[in-house]
Design an enzyme around this catalytic site. Structure first.
Site, PDB file in Angstrom:
ATOM      1  N   ASP A   4      70.728  56.644  55.324  1.00 23.31           N
ATOM      2  CA  ASP A   4      72.004  57.184  55.860  1.00 23.31           C
ATOM      3  C   ASP A   4      72.832  55.844  56.130  1.00 23.31           C
ATOM      4  O   ASP A   4      73.621  55.387  55.058  1.00 23.31           O
ATOM      5  CB  ASP A   4      71.813  57.818  57.234  1.00 23.31           C
ATOM      6  CG  ASP A   4      73.023  58.360  57.974  1.00 23.31           C
ATOM      7  OD1 ASP A   4      74.021  58.408  57.217  1.00 23.31           O
ATOM      8  OD2 ASP A   4      73.028  58.672  59.049  1.00 23.31           O
ATOM      9  N   THR A   5      72.736  55.123  57.396  1.00 22.77           N
ATOM     10  CA  THR A   5      73.738  54.048  57.672  1.00 22.77           C
ATOM     11  C   THR A   5      72.960  52.656  56.977  1.00 22.77           C
ATOM     12  O   THR A   5      73.454  51.764  57.049  1.00 22.77           O
ATOM     13  CB  THR A   5      73.948  53.654  58.963  1.00 22.77           C
ATOM     14  OG1 THR A   5      72.579  53.486  59.729  1.00 22.77           O
ATOM     15  CG2 THR A   5      74.693  55.014  59.490  1.00 22.77           C
ATOM     16  N   ARG A   6      71.518  52.874  56.749  1.00 24.22           N
ATOM     17  CA  ARG A   6      70.652  51.684  55.986  1.00 24.22           C
ATOM     18  C   ARG A   6      70.270  51.024  57.047  1.00 24.22           C
ATOM     19  O   ARG A   6      69.322  49.983  56.944  1.00 24.22           O
ATOM     20  CB  ARG A   6      71.521  51.045  55.008  1.00 24.22           C
ATOM     21  CG  ARG A   6      70.485  50.165  54.134  1.00 24.22           C
ATOM     22  CD  ARG A   6      70.992  49.785  52.860  1.00 24.22           C
ATOM     23  NE  ARG A   6      71.074  50.853  51.867  1.00 24.22           N
ATOM     24  CZ  ARG A   6      71.929  50.759  50.753  1.00 24.22           C
ATOM     25  NH1 ARG A   6      72.348  49.611  50.346  1.00 24.22           N
ATOM     26  NH2 ARG A   6      71.784  51.850  49.777  1.00 24.22           N
ATOM     27  N   THR A   7      70.665  51.140  58.462  1.00 32.28           N
ATOM     28  CA  THR A   7      70.007  50.393  59.628  1.00 32.28           C
ATOM     29  C   THR A   7      68.565  50.305  59.684  1.00 32.28           C
ATOM     30  O   THR A   7      68.114  49.232  59.768  1.00 32.28           O
ATOM     31  CB  THR A   7      70.592  50.968  61.047  1.00 32.28           C
ATOM     32  OG1 THR A   7      72.100  51.157  60.682  1.00 32.28           O
ATOM     33  CG2 THR A   7      70.348  50.183  61.986  1.00 32.28           C
ATOM     34  N   THR A   8      68.011  51.648  59.367  1.00 32.91           N
ATOM     35  CA  THR A   8      66.293  51.535  59.693  1.00 32.91           C
ATOM     36  C   THR A   8      65.653  50.812  58.341  1.00 32.91           C
ATOM     37  O   THR A   8      64.772  50.091  58.749  1.00 32.91           O
ATOM     38  CB  THR A   8      65.948  53.058  59.721  1.00 32.91           C
ATOM     39  OG1 THR A   8      66.681  53.638  60.471  1.00 32.91           O
ATOM     40  CG2 THR A   8      64.597  53.053  59.801  1.00 32.91           C
ATOM     41  N   LYS A  55      72.589  58.822  51.038  1.00 38.67           N
ATOM     42  CA  LYS A  55      73.921  59.139  51.345  1.00 38.67           C
ATOM     43  C   LYS A  55      75.042  57.999  50.866  1.00 38.67           C
ATOM     44  O   LYS A  55      74.911  56.897  51.210  1.00 38.67           O
ATOM     45  CB  LYS A  55      74.257  59.501  52.864  1.00 38.67           C
ATOM     46  CG  LYS A  55      73.290  60.484  53.514  1.00 38.67           C
ATOM     47  CD  LYS A  55      73.798  60.909  54.796  1.00 38.67           C
ATOM     48  CE  LYS A  55      72.613  61.715  55.413  1.00 38.67           C
ATOM     49  NZ  LYS A  55      73.028  61.911  56.839  1.00 38.67           N
ATOM     50  N   TYR A  58      65.614  68.800  56.872  1.00 41.98           N
ATOM     51  CA  TYR A  58      64.484  68.654  55.944  1.00 41.98           C
ATOM     52  C   TYR A  58      63.294  69.893  56.693  1.00 41.98           C
ATOM     53  O   TYR A  58      63.696  70.337  57.975  1.00 41.98           O
ATOM     54  CB  TYR A  58      63.830  67.446  56.331  1.00 41.98           C
ATOM     55  CG  TYR A  58      64.551  66.554  55.581  1.00 41.98           C
ATOM     56  CD1 TYR A  58      64.354  66.226  54.327  1.00 41.98           C
ATOM     57  CD2 TYR A  58      65.423  65.458  56.293  1.00 41.98           C
ATOM     58  CE1 TYR A  58      65.093  65.226  53.622  1.00 41.98           C
ATOM     59  CE2 TYR A  58      66.074  64.747  55.575  1.00 41.98           C
ATOM     60  CZ  TYR A  58      65.984  64.424  53.983  1.00 41.98           C
ATOM     61  OH  TYR A  58      66.793  63.592  53.403  1.00 41.98           O
ATOM     62  N   ILE A  69      71.180  66.392  56.233  1.00 38.50           N
ATOM     63  CA  ILE A  69      70.153  67.067  55.624  1.00 38.50           C
ATOM     64  C   ILE A  69      69.263  67.779  56.611  1.00 38.50           C
ATOM     65  O   ILE A  69      68.858  66.926  57.339  1.00 38.50           O
ATOM     66  CB  ILE A  69      69.619  66.142  54.650  1.00 38.50           C
ATOM     67  CG1 ILE A  69      70.657  65.172  53.589  1.00 38.50           C
ATOM     68  CG2 ILE A  69      68.632  66.669  53.586  1.00 38.50           C
ATOM     69  CD1 ILE A  69      70.106  64.063  53.111  1.00 38.50           C
ATOM     70  N   VAL A  95      65.467  59.470  54.319  1.00 41.30           N
ATOM     71  CA  VAL A  95      66.766  59.477  53.861  1.00 41.30           C
ATOM     72  C   VAL A  95      67.360  57.973  54.378  1.00 41.30           C
ATOM     73  O   VAL A  95      67.124  57.376  55.337  1.00 41.30           O
ATOM     74  CB  VAL A  95      67.694  60.485  54.650  1.00 41.30           C
ATOM     75  CG1 VAL A  95      67.665  60.550  56.162  1.00 41.30           C
ATOM     76  CG2 VAL A  95      69.396  60.658  54.480  1.00 41.30           C
TER      77      VAL A  95
HETATM   78  P1  5GP Z   1      69.784  55.154  59.135  1.00 42.19           P
HETATM   79  O1  5GP Z   1      71.031  55.385  59.608  1.00 42.19           O
HETATM   80  O2  5GP Z   1      69.077  53.944  59.775  1.00 42.19           O
HETATM   81  O3  5GP Z   1      69.630  55.063  57.390  1.00 42.19           O
HETATM   82  O4  5GP Z   1      68.851  56.447  59.227  1.00 42.19           O
HETATM   83  C1  5GP Z   1      68.266  56.514  60.295  1.00 42.19           C
HETATM   84  C2  5GP Z   1      67.376  57.990  60.432  1.00 42.19           C
HETATM   85  O5  5GP Z   1      68.089  58.811  60.935  1.00 42.19           O
HETATM   86  C3  5GP Z   1      66.703  58.533  59.364  1.00 42.19           C
HETATM   87  O6  5GP Z   1      65.591  57.819  59.118  1.00 42.19           O
HETATM   88  C4  5GP Z   1      66.532  59.734  59.730  1.00 42.19           C
HETATM   89  O7  5GP Z   1      65.534  59.975  60.638  1.00 42.19           O
HETATM   90  C5  5GP Z   1      68.002  59.966  60.444  1.00 42.19           C
HETATM   91  N1  5GP Z   1      68.772  60.604  59.657  1.00 42.19           N
HETATM   92  C6  5GP Z   1      70.001  60.218  58.997  1.00 42.19           C
HETATM   93  N2  5GP Z   1      70.524  60.995  58.591  1.00 42.19           N
HETATM   94  C7  5GP Z   1      69.950  62.198  58.661  1.00 42.19           C
HETATM   95  C8  5GP Z   1      70.269  63.362  57.976  1.00 42.19           C
HETATM   96  O8  5GP Z   1      71.312  63.843  57.396  1.00 42.19           O
HETATM   97  N3  5GP Z   1      69.120  64.529  58.241  1.00 42.19           N
HETATM   98  C9  5GP Z   1      68.104  64.122  59.216  1.00 42.19           C
HETATM   99  N4  5GP Z   1      67.238  65.339  59.262  1.00 42.19           N
HETATM  100  N5  5GP Z   1      67.963  62.845  59.640  1.00 42.19           N
HETATM  101  C10 5GP Z   1      68.632  61.843  59.297  1.00 42.19           C
END
Ligand code: 5GP
Length: 216
Positions: A121-125, A161, A191, A189, A119
């Site tokens: 989400d914030t795109r930080t990863t 997202k 999973y 979400i 996913v």
């Molecule tokens: P980011 O914010 O860096 O895009 O997402 C960081 C991590 O947060 C994702 O790789 C995931 O493991 C977790 N995460 C973010 N949103 C969700 C979500 O809606 N469901 C789940 N299960 N994990 C999430």
């Protein structure tokens, strides 16, 4: 209360299957780097659909990244009981590519590499993964005297997202080398690999799909 979206193993399988032809048309990945833990299952399924006759399977390497926050203490996500992860703001490496073996790293240089996560989400990863992988591959490539060989990165996620992002990706990547199988709202979400009761998880997913069909 955060809205939840229950995704089954079959949903994940179908999202990978639908995305693979688009990926073969555009990026044609030669190697995958799965971001653990959410990227492992999609990467493995994707590999089956990216397999070309007479060609070997696309290798999968793994990296582990985790977002953390010092305070408050992060909660464990539990898809079935409904607890929602406390998402952090800093990325830490829990596992990385093995740079002690130059032979292993040499395999990455000059390749088209697909980064896989579940996913965005914030795109930080994803921002962290792209920046760090580009930096490390460039360093190895320099060391090996292969500075002229272009290593290309692209991204696949099951879900993106639709929300303002904290992280950024190179403009070219965002436009041409980024594929999200499905775009969703700012929901949580759930999973299947996080479920402690998979029957209940699947039941909740079926119920959600039924509600959606009857309201449309
Ligand atoms: P980011 O914010 O860096 O895009 O997402 C960081 C991590 O947060 C994702 O790789 C995931 O493991 C977790 N995460 C973010 N949103 C969700 C979500 O809606 N469901 C789940 N299960 N994990 C999430």
């Amino acid at each position: 209360m955060v809205e939840k979206l229950y995704v089954t193993y079959n949903d994940v399988h179908r999202l990978c299957q639908e995305s693979a032809p688009r990926m073969l048309e555009s990026f044609k990945p030669q190697l995958m780097i799965a971001i653990g833990g959410g990227g492992y299952v999609p990467a493995r399924i994707l590999r089956s659909f990216l397999k070309q006759q007479g060609q070997p399977n696309i290798p999968i390497q793994a990296i582990g990244l985790s977002l953390y926050e010092e305070l408050p203490i992060a909660h464990e996500a539990n898809a079935t009981t409904g607890a929602v992860d406390q998402i952090g703001t800093k990325v830490t490496r829990t596992q990385w590519l093995d740079f002690t073996s130059l032979g292993g790293m040499e395999n990455l240089v000059g390749k088209r590499i697909l980064i896989v996560d579940e996913v965005d989400d914030t795109r930080t990863t994803l921002e962290y993964a792209v920046k760090e992988l580009e930096k490390d591959v460039a360093a190895v490539s320099e060391k090996l005297g292969k500075g002229g060989e272009k290593t290309e990165f692209s991204i696949f996620v099951l879900h993106n997202k639709d929300k303002p992002k904290k992280g950024t990706l190179p403009a070219d990547m965002e436009q041409n080398k980024y594929l999200a199988a499905q775009t969703v709202g700012d929901v949580w979400i759930c999973y299947p690999w996080e479920a402690t009761d998979i029957e209940e998880h699947d039941r909740l997913s079926a119920e959600q799909k039924q509600k959606k069909t009857s309201s449309s």
